[in-house]
Design a protein around this motif. Sequence first.
Motif, PDB file in Angstrom:
ATOM      1  N   VAL A   3      33.837  39.348 -20.221  1.00  0.00           N
ATOM      2  CA  VAL A   3      33.068  40.353 -18.980  1.00  0.00           C
ATOM      3  C   VAL A   3      31.901  40.551 -19.361  1.00  0.00           C
ATOM      4  CG1 VAL A   3      33.471  42.932 -18.454  1.00  0.00           C
ATOM      5  CG2 VAL A   3      35.642  41.642 -19.111  1.00  0.00           C
ATOM      6  N   GLU A   4      31.195  40.430 -20.348  1.00  0.00           N
ATOM      7  CA  GLU A   4      29.864  40.451 -20.574  1.00  0.00           C
ATOM      8  C   GLU A   4      29.012  39.338 -19.786  1.00  0.00           C
ATOM      9  OE1 GLU A   4      28.381  40.577 -24.647  1.00  0.00           O
ATOM     10  OE2 GLU A   4      29.440  42.577 -25.088  1.00  0.00           O
ATOM     11  N   TRP A  41      30.208  37.748 -17.068  1.00  0.00           N
ATOM     12  CA  TRP A  41      30.446  38.255 -15.677  1.00  0.00           C
ATOM     13  C   TRP A  41      29.629  39.231 -15.091  1.00  0.00           C
ATOM     14  CZ3 TRP A  41      36.444  38.521 -16.153  1.00  0.00           C
ATOM     15  CH2 TRP A  41      36.972  37.210 -16.340  1.00  0.00           C
ATOM     16  N   THR A  42      29.281  40.153 -15.981  1.00  0.00           N
ATOM     17  CA  THR A  42      28.514  41.534 -15.553  1.00  0.00           C
ATOM     18  C   THR A  42      27.027  41.183 -15.800  1.00  0.00           C
ATOM     19  OG1 THR A  42      28.894  42.541 -17.769  1.00  0.00           O
ATOM     20  CG2 THR A  42      30.229  43.121 -15.911  1.00  0.00           C
ATOM     21  N   ASN A  43      26.631  40.068 -16.437  1.00  0.00           N
ATOM     22  CA  ASN A  43      25.418  39.699 -16.598  1.00  0.00           C
ATOM     23  C   ASN A  43      24.904  38.247 -16.514  1.00  0.00           C
ATOM     24  OD1 ASN A  43      22.453  40.016 -16.999  1.00  0.00           O
ATOM     25  ND2 ASN A  43      22.713  40.404 -19.292  1.00  0.00           N
ATOM     26  N   ASN A 101      25.245  41.255 -11.753  1.00  0.00           N
ATOM     27  CA  ASN A 101      26.415  41.797 -12.211  1.00  0.00           C
ATOM     28  C   ASN A 101      27.662  41.058 -10.946  1.00  0.00           C
ATOM     29  OD1 ASN A 101      29.034  43.099 -12.798  1.00  0.00           O
ATOM     30  ND2 ASN A 101      28.100  45.187 -12.839  1.00  0.00           N
ATOM     31  N   LEU A 120      30.912  40.730 -11.454  1.00  0.00           N
ATOM     32  CA  LEU A 120      32.117  41.268 -11.265  1.00  0.00           C
ATOM     33  C   LEU A 120      31.960  42.586 -10.512  1.00  0.00           C
ATOM     34  CD1 LEU A 120      34.889  41.519 -12.272  1.00  0.00           C
ATOM     35  CD2 LEU A 120      34.335  42.605 -14.383  1.00  0.00           C
ATOM     36  N   GLY A 121      30.839  43.341 -10.741  1.00  0.00           N
ATOM     37  CA  GLY A 121      30.799  44.421  -9.951  1.00  0.00           C
ATOM     38  C   GLY A 121      30.514  44.201  -8.446  1.00  0.00           C
ATOM     39  N   LYS A 128      33.725  51.238 -15.437  1.00  0.00           N
ATOM     40  CA  LYS A 128      32.509  51.003 -14.336  1.00  0.00           C
ATOM     41  C   LYS A 128      33.103  50.156 -13.103  1.00  0.00           C
ATOM     42  CE  LYS A 128      27.777  50.701 -13.242  1.00  0.00           C
ATOM     43  NZ  LYS A 128      26.384  50.385 -13.580  1.00  0.00           N
ATOM     44  N   GLU A 129      33.318  48.904 -13.601  1.00  0.00           N
ATOM     45  CA  GLU A 129      33.605  48.073 -12.422  1.00  0.00           C
ATOM     46  C   GLU A 129      34.816  48.096 -11.735  1.00  0.00           C
ATOM     47  OE1 GLU A 129      30.123  46.830 -14.834  1.00  0.00           O
ATOM     48  OE2 GLU A 129      32.088  47.034 -15.538  1.00  0.00           O
TER      49      GLU A 129
END
Length: 308
Positions: free
Chosen positions: A131-132, A134-136, A141, A143-144, A247-248
């Motif tokens: 996830v880290e 995917w979000t950066n 981001n 995923l967001g 959050k996402e």
Amino acid sequence: MSWRRLTNQRTASDGLALFTIVGNSFTRICARRFFCGDRPTRSKKTRTVPGTSSKRFEEMLGTFENLRNMKLKTPVQGATDDIRNVQNEFSVSQDQKNFTVSVEGNIGCGKTTLLEYFKHSDSVQALSEPVEQWTNIQGHNALGLLYEDPSRWSFSFNMYAQLTRIQMHTKPHTKPIKMMERSLYSTRYCFVENDYRSQTINGLEYAILTEWFNWLSKTQKTELDLIVYLRADPEVCYERIRKRSRKEESCVPKKLIDELHNLHEEWLVKQTLGSIPAPVLILDANRGYDKMMSLYEDKRREILCGHV
């Protein structure tokens, strides 16, 4: 050789998951590992040390003989015997030094909880979803953006997701069991498939992602030894997503959870969608936290491919 499939049957009397072996995938695994080691041979010109193939052939015959002598049961036979036989059959594969287990299921089914439970085991190397990453992606981001506007970002995200899945598959073992949160296969058969059916990717993008998956699965080390499917009702998953408030995931629609549930069922239960790369262990994931912990402990030997 045919595949072995590991399934579960539910009984009205106790609601417990019962398991039975109905094929011979571990025969395939043993044969592959005896002759080829951890990497399959790809050329008839491969040289071997004199006498090595003969020795491995003799060892393989012994393994086949053990498999042939095992007593297989059908789903309608005794529950106690079924559970014991599954434990015995997993011990057959102990000639392997390393196993790869993929934990599959819907968003909110409890995959992270299962990995958290087993990651402290001496035999388990747990790999959570990246996830880290995917979000950066260099500050982006992905995923967001995917959840905010799937029609715009589904193709981009899935291209990158398959890359990160391959990184998980090919990460060297540090312990006997490498336990991954999802796999390259679920990315293709559940998430890419859902994007195409819901028209957030078009036909060309679907074809490109399919070609990308086909090449990766054929040329990279993507073998699995077991799939653990955490089978939970969409309503249960959606309620858990709302409670954990990531959050996402704040804009994840219930419709997506329903669609992903149906695709997991098509792929792992009905087996009408894509190939099944390994035996499937189905666990009822509708239970509360304490009952799931108890279930994981009860099924430790099955989940860890014979390790304890």
